[in-house]
Design a protein around this motif. Sequence first.
Motif, PDB file in Angstrom:
ATOM      1  N   VAL A   1      -4.606  -3.374  17.664  1.00 52.22           N
ATOM      2  CA  VAL A   1      -3.539  -3.275  16.434  1.00 52.22           C
ATOM      3  C   VAL A   1      -4.273  -3.562  15.636  1.00 52.22           C
ATOM      4  O   VAL A   1      -5.119  -4.054  15.549  1.00 52.22           O
ATOM      5  N   VAL A   2      -4.321  -2.922  14.605  1.00 48.99           N
ATOM      6  CA  VAL A   2      -3.816  -2.958  12.965  1.00 48.99           C
ATOM      7  C   VAL A   2      -2.997  -3.993  12.000  1.00 48.99           C
ATOM      8  O   VAL A   2      -2.175  -3.242  12.296  1.00 48.99           O
ATOM      9  N   VAL A   3      -3.445  -5.184  10.894  1.00 48.14           N
ATOM     10  CA  VAL A   3      -2.229  -5.733  10.157  1.00 48.14           C
ATOM     11  C   VAL A   3      -2.757  -5.313   9.060  1.00 48.14           C
ATOM     12  O   VAL A   3      -3.846  -5.952   8.534  1.00 48.14           O
TER      13      VAL A   3
ATOM     14  N   ARG B   1      -7.301  -6.605  14.447  1.00 52.34           N
ATOM     15  CA  ARG B   1      -7.892  -6.480  12.882  1.00 52.34           C
ATOM     16  C   ARG B   1      -7.000  -6.391  12.022  1.00 52.34           C
ATOM     17  O   ARG B   1      -6.282  -6.167  11.902  1.00 52.34           O
ATOM     18  N   LEU B   2      -7.025  -7.032  11.269  1.00 51.94           N
ATOM     19  CA  LEU B   2      -6.758  -7.836   9.678  1.00 51.94           C
ATOM     20  C   LEU B   2      -7.406  -6.753   8.455  1.00 51.94           C
ATOM     21  O   LEU B   2      -8.449  -6.944   8.246  1.00 51.94           O
ATOM     22  N   VAL B   3      -7.137  -6.162   7.814  1.00 51.24           N
ATOM     23  CA  VAL B   3      -6.469  -5.707   6.599  1.00 51.24           C
ATOM     24  C   VAL B   3      -6.028  -6.270   4.975  1.00 51.24           C
ATOM     25  O   VAL B   3      -4.721  -6.918   5.620  1.00 51.24           O
ATOM     26  N   GLU B   4      -6.559  -5.794   4.381  1.00 46.39           N
ATOM     27  CA  GLU B   4      -6.321  -6.467   3.052  1.00 46.39           C
ATOM     28  C   GLU B   4      -5.323  -5.087   1.875  1.00 46.39           C
ATOM     29  O   GLU B   4      -4.598  -5.937   1.139  1.00 46.39           O
TER      30      GLU B   4
ATOM     31  N   LEU C   1      -9.598   2.415   6.010  1.00 51.65           N
ATOM     32  CA  LEU C   1     -11.416   2.816   6.483  1.00 51.65           C
ATOM     33  C   LEU C   1     -11.160   2.264   7.370  1.00 51.65           C
ATOM     34  O   LEU C   1     -11.675   3.068   8.814  1.00 51.65           O
ATOM     35  N   GLU C   2     -10.849   1.383   8.513  1.00 59.09           N
ATOM     36  CA  GLU C   2     -10.881   0.518   9.900  1.00 59.09           C
ATOM     37  C   GLU C   2      -9.895   1.353  10.398  1.00 59.09           C
ATOM     38  O   GLU C   2      -9.972   1.888  11.427  1.00 59.09           O
ATOM     39  N   ILE C   3      -8.880   2.124  10.065  1.00 62.52           N
ATOM     40  CA  ILE C   3      -8.784   2.884  11.637  1.00 62.52           C
ATOM     41  C   ILE C   3      -9.433   4.289  11.570  1.00 62.52           C
ATOM     42  O   ILE C   3      -9.379   4.820  12.499  1.00 62.52           O
ATOM     43  N   GLY C   4     -10.212   4.957  10.509  1.00 63.18           N
ATOM     44  CA  GLY C   4     -10.897   5.928  10.710  1.00 63.18           C
ATOM     45  C   GLY C   4     -11.662   5.710  11.425  1.00 63.18           C
ATOM     46  O   GLY C   4     -12.347   6.634  11.907  1.00 63.18           O
ATOM     47  N   ARG C   5     -12.611   4.823  11.484  1.00 64.46           N
ATOM     48  CA  ARG C   5     -13.241   3.725  12.083  1.00 64.46           C
ATOM     49  C   ARG C   5     -13.010   3.878  13.891  1.00 64.46           C
ATOM     50  O   ARG C   5     -14.011   4.550  14.561  1.00 64.46           O
ATOM     51  N   GLN C   6     -11.869   3.170  14.463  1.00 67.01           N
ATOM     52  CA  GLN C   6     -11.090   3.498  15.509  1.00 67.01           C
ATOM     53  C   GLN C   6      -9.869   3.057  15.423  1.00 67.01           C
ATOM     54  O   GLN C   6      -9.233   2.843  15.150  1.00 67.01           O
ATOM     55  N   GLN C   7      -8.888   4.086  15.703  1.00 64.46           N
ATOM     56  CA  GLN C   7      -7.789   4.149  15.928  1.00 64.46           C
ATOM     57  C   GLN C   7      -7.199   3.076  16.652  1.00 64.46           C
ATOM     58  O   GLN C   7      -7.244   3.238  17.662  1.00 64.46           O
ATOM     59  N   PRO C   8      -5.976   2.675  16.006  1.00 71.39           N
ATOM     60  CA  PRO C   8      -5.523   1.919  16.585  1.00 71.39           C
ATOM     61  C   PRO C   8      -3.979   2.921  17.412  1.00 71.39           C
ATOM     62  O   PRO C   8      -4.110   3.420  17.466  1.00 71.39           O
ATOM     63  N   ASP C   9      -3.426   1.471  18.045  1.00 69.26           N
ATOM     64  CA  ASP C   9      -2.574   2.025  19.034  1.00 69.26           C
ATOM     65  C   ASP C   9      -1.182   1.592  18.395  1.00 69.26           C
ATOM     66  O   ASP C   9       0.324   2.210  18.064  1.00 69.26           O
ATOM     67  N   LEU C  10      -1.807   0.849  17.413  1.00 70.22           N
ATOM     68  CA  LEU C  10      -0.298   0.031  16.429  1.00 70.22           C
ATOM     69  C   LEU C  10      -0.485  -0.225  15.136  1.00 70.22           C
ATOM     70  O   LEU C  10      -2.146  -1.388  15.026  1.00 70.22           O
ATOM     71  N   LEU C  11      -0.267   0.040  14.129  1.00 74.58           N
ATOM     72  CA  LEU C  11      -0.004  -0.641  12.717  1.00 74.58           C
ATOM     73  C   LEU C  11       0.569  -1.522  12.085  1.00 74.58           C
ATOM     74  O   LEU C  11       2.358  -0.683  12.389  1.00 74.58           O
ATOM     75  N   ILE C  12       0.621  -2.431  12.061  1.00 76.39           N
ATOM     76  CA  ILE C  12       1.659  -3.855  11.704  1.00 76.39           C
ATOM     77  C   ILE C  12       1.681  -3.570   9.901  1.00 76.39           C
ATOM     78  O   ILE C  12       0.572  -3.853   9.164  1.00 76.39           O
TER      79      ILE C  12
END
Length: 207
Positions: free
Chosen positions: A79-81, A106-109, A116-127
């Motif tokens: 999960v990326v938030v 992982r948390l991004v602002e 950038l974060e999703i490009g490094r490793q694709q998550p299953d879920l983006l919130i």
Amino acid sequence: MSDIHALSSKPEREYCSTSEAAQMLGVSLGTVQQMVENGLLEAWKTAGGHRRIRIASVEDYLRKRSSGVSAAHPVALRVVVAEDDRIMQRLYMHTFETWGLPLEFRLVESGFDGLLEIGRQQPDLLISDLVMPGLDGFAMISKLRSDPKLAEMDIVVVTGLSPEDIAERGGLPDDVTVYGKPVPFKELKGYIQARLAQFQRRGRVAN
């Protein structure tokens, strides 16, 4: 003979506690609980509500893991938030940790950091929030949905904007789930549990 008496008559070392099972398997308590719920470990509950894990099922799991049988491995949801408010970030982090679910979050602002974060490793879920500095949630989601390699990534928006505000800013793709603030953690937990169950049925292995 009552059911409680029948349970208490089981051989003492036929079963172990959740913490003992976690130590034997080298995983967290939350992962053990998830494994029980998914039927990977055999367990029962005492009259006081404490879970007891069948030791033989733990040993069987360990044998399968060491022999390379992959279907029995527990899954972890990535999960990326994307949320710029520090208080909300801490709230997400604390709440996720209390759930005891197998999550890698992982948390991004900002939207730019999210890409950038999703490009490094694709998550299953983006919130994601929508109103963020720099690249906002609208632009980030538009960019993500234009990439066919990310088509299976779920996107959930949690925003203080009204449906009218969202429409005025160009709207969102139809497959994006939208919740209003305050963050509906009960709904998010159910959403995540459903995804975990789906992955388990498919036999996905956690990395």
